[in-house]
Design a protein around this motif. Sequence first.
Motif, mmCIF file in Angstrom:
data_model
loop_
_atom_site.group_PDB
_atom_site.id
_atom_site.type_symbol
_atom_site.label_atom_id
_atom_site.label_comp_id
_atom_site.label_asym_id
_atom_site.label_seq_id
_atom_site.Cartn_x
_atom_site.Cartn_y
_atom_site.Cartn_z
ATOM 1 N N PHE A 22 0.807 -1.215 0.000
ATOM 2 C CA PHE A 22 0.000 0.000 0.000
ATOM 3 C C PHE A 22 0.844 1.271 0.000
ATOM 4 C CE2 PHE A 22 -2.618 -3.310 1.975
ATOM 5 C CZ PHE A 22 -3.728 -3.255 1.154
ATOM 6 N N GLU A 23 0.256 2.327 -0.562
ATOM 7 C CA GLU A 23 0.899 3.643 -0.541
ATOM 8 C C GLU A 23 0.990 4.157 0.891
ATOM 9 O OE1 GLU A 23 -0.285 6.326 -4.133
ATOM 10 O OE2 GLU A 23 -2.060 5.175 -3.574
ATOM 11 N N LYS A 24 2.043 4.952 1.140
ATOM 12 C CA LYS A 24 2.221 5.555 2.460
ATOM 13 C C LYS A 24 2.685 6.999 2.314
ATOM 14 C CE LYS A 24 3.534 1.187 4.669
ATOM 15 N NZ LYS A 24 4.557 0.477 5.483
ATOM 16 N N ASP A 25 2.254 7.828 3.241
ATOM 17 C CA ASP A 25 2.760 9.188 3.368
ATOM 18 C C ASP A 25 3.227 9.382 4.803
ATOM 19 O OD1 ASP A 25 2.128 9.800 0.768
ATOM 20 O OD2 ASP A 25 0.616 11.306 1.242
ATOM 21 N N VAL A 26 4.123 10.338 5.003
ATOM 22 C CA VAL A 26 4.573 10.692 6.349
ATOM 23 C C VAL A 26 4.309 12.170 6.581
ATOM 24 C CG1 VAL A 26 6.534 10.878 7.922
ATOM 25 C CG2 VAL A 26 6.308 8.870 6.446
ATOM 26 N N ILE A 27 3.616 12.465 7.676
ATOM 27 C CA ILE A 27 3.356 13.837 8.099
ATOM 28 C C ILE A 27 4.226 14.103 9.320
ATOM 29 C CG2 ILE A 27 1.605 15.463 8.939
ATOM 30 C CD1 ILE A 27 1.032 14.539 6.099
ATOM 31 N N PRO A 33 7.171 11.582 13.570
ATOM 32 C CA PRO A 33 6.454 11.350 12.316
ATOM 33 C C PRO A 33 5.142 10.588 12.512
ATOM 34 C CG PRO A 33 8.310 9.852 12.500
ATOM 35 C CD PRO A 33 8.422 10.797 13.653
ATOM 36 N N LEU A 34 4.180 10.964 11.699
ATOM 37 C CA LEU A 34 2.907 10.253 11.593
ATOM 38 C C LEU A 34 2.896 9.576 10.236
ATOM 39 C CD1 LEU A 34 -0.065 9.557 12.328
ATOM 40 C CD2 LEU A 34 -0.691 11.759 11.309
ATOM 41 N N GLU A 35 2.911 8.249 10.228
ATOM 42 C CA GLU A 35 2.878 7.495 8.970
ATOM 43 C C GLU A 35 1.447 7.080 8.665
ATOM 44 O OE1 GLU A 35 5.796 4.170 7.677
ATOM 45 O OE2 GLU A 35 3.975 3.138 8.348
ATOM 46 N N PHE A 46 -2.633 4.247 10.768
ATOM 47 C CA PHE A 46 -1.664 5.238 11.209
ATOM 48 C C PHE A 46 -0.652 4.576 12.133
ATOM 49 C CE2 PHE A 46 -5.688 7.580 10.665
ATOM 50 C CZ PHE A 46 -5.296 8.574 9.781
ATOM 51 N N ARG A 47 0.593 5.029 12.026
ATOM 52 C CA ARG A 47 1.634 4.667 13.001
ATOM 53 C C ARG A 47 2.180 5.968 13.574
ATOM 54 N NH1 ARG A 47 4.477 -0.516 12.488
ATOM 55 N NH2 ARG A 47 3.637 -1.761 10.790
ATOM 56 N N TYR A 48 2.227 6.033 14.906
ATOM 57 C CA TYR A 48 2.652 7.270 15.550
ATOM 58 C C TYR A 48 3.159 6.958 16.949
ATOM 59 C CZ TYR A 48 2.135 11.745 18.021
ATOM 60 O OH TYR A 48 2.345 12.864 18.786
ATOM 61 N N ASP A 49 4.383 7.372 17.241
ATOM 62 C CA ASP A 49 4.944 7.247 18.581
ATOM 63 C C ASP A 49 4.821 5.812 19.109
ATOM 64 O OD1 ASP A 49 6.234 8.186 20.862
ATOM 65 O OD2 ASP A 49 4.358 8.730 21.866
ATOM 66 N N GLY A 50 5.055 4.858 18.242
ATOM 67 C CA GLY A 50 5.008 3.460 18.626
ATOM 68 C C GLY A 50 3.618 2.849 18.659
#
Length: 242
Positions: A22-27, A33-35, A46-50
């Motif tokens: 799948f496509e991913k972006d990082v903010i 980072p928020l993936e 979403f992946r964020y801070d573990g």
Amino acid sequence: MKMTLLALLLATTCAAVPVFAFEKDVIETSAGPLEITFIGHGSLMFRYDGEVIQVDPYSKLADYAGFPKADLVLLTHEHQDHLDPQALRKVRGDQTAMILTQRCAEKIGEGMVMQNGDARKVAGIRIEAVPAYNIVHKRESGEPFHPKGAGNGYVLTFGDKRVYIAGDTENIPEMSELKAIDVAFLPMNLPYTMTPEMVADAALRFHPKVLYPYHYGETDPSRLTYLLRNHPEVEVRIRSMK
């Protein structure tokens, strides 16, 4: 032997797409980072801070057995392409928190119910439940596809960034009350949610810095890019979210 090979080929061809495809972006946020993983339809990860957050996981889109267990699951409403028990079984672990609507809770018998207007902090993330409903698009009976008060959109705060996941909704008046939205996901599938014109109107009510049309079915997302061409303050990003 030939039949066995054919069955194997068909099973492989029909299998849901694995997570790495799948496509991913990082903010970038003030807390790291928020993936964002764009699974498709109304489904996001979403992946964020573990932490791992799943939004409306749907088995037709992915093999969720290959995903990490979620720390948090968000369900916007009870329709089968948003509330999928099979996907939930695969993404949930012993410690997974689940935020959902009253109708979702009635179907699966568990979870933390949030009503429109509620706010709480779960897994270190502030979550606000906001309205998501139809005004124009209705069933033949006259009932809206998504009645007012039944579904949730969610505003999530990641460090200094606010992310709005609209759920299935139209460009409702309450969108004008949204403040400081950095990233927005707005649905654009007909006849259930919004036309591109409605999405453009919604975006100009609260001016997200980044706008992802999602859950857009056969609607051409380039129409939205055209409609917002004179509004560079809203960056439209098209990802594969049919």
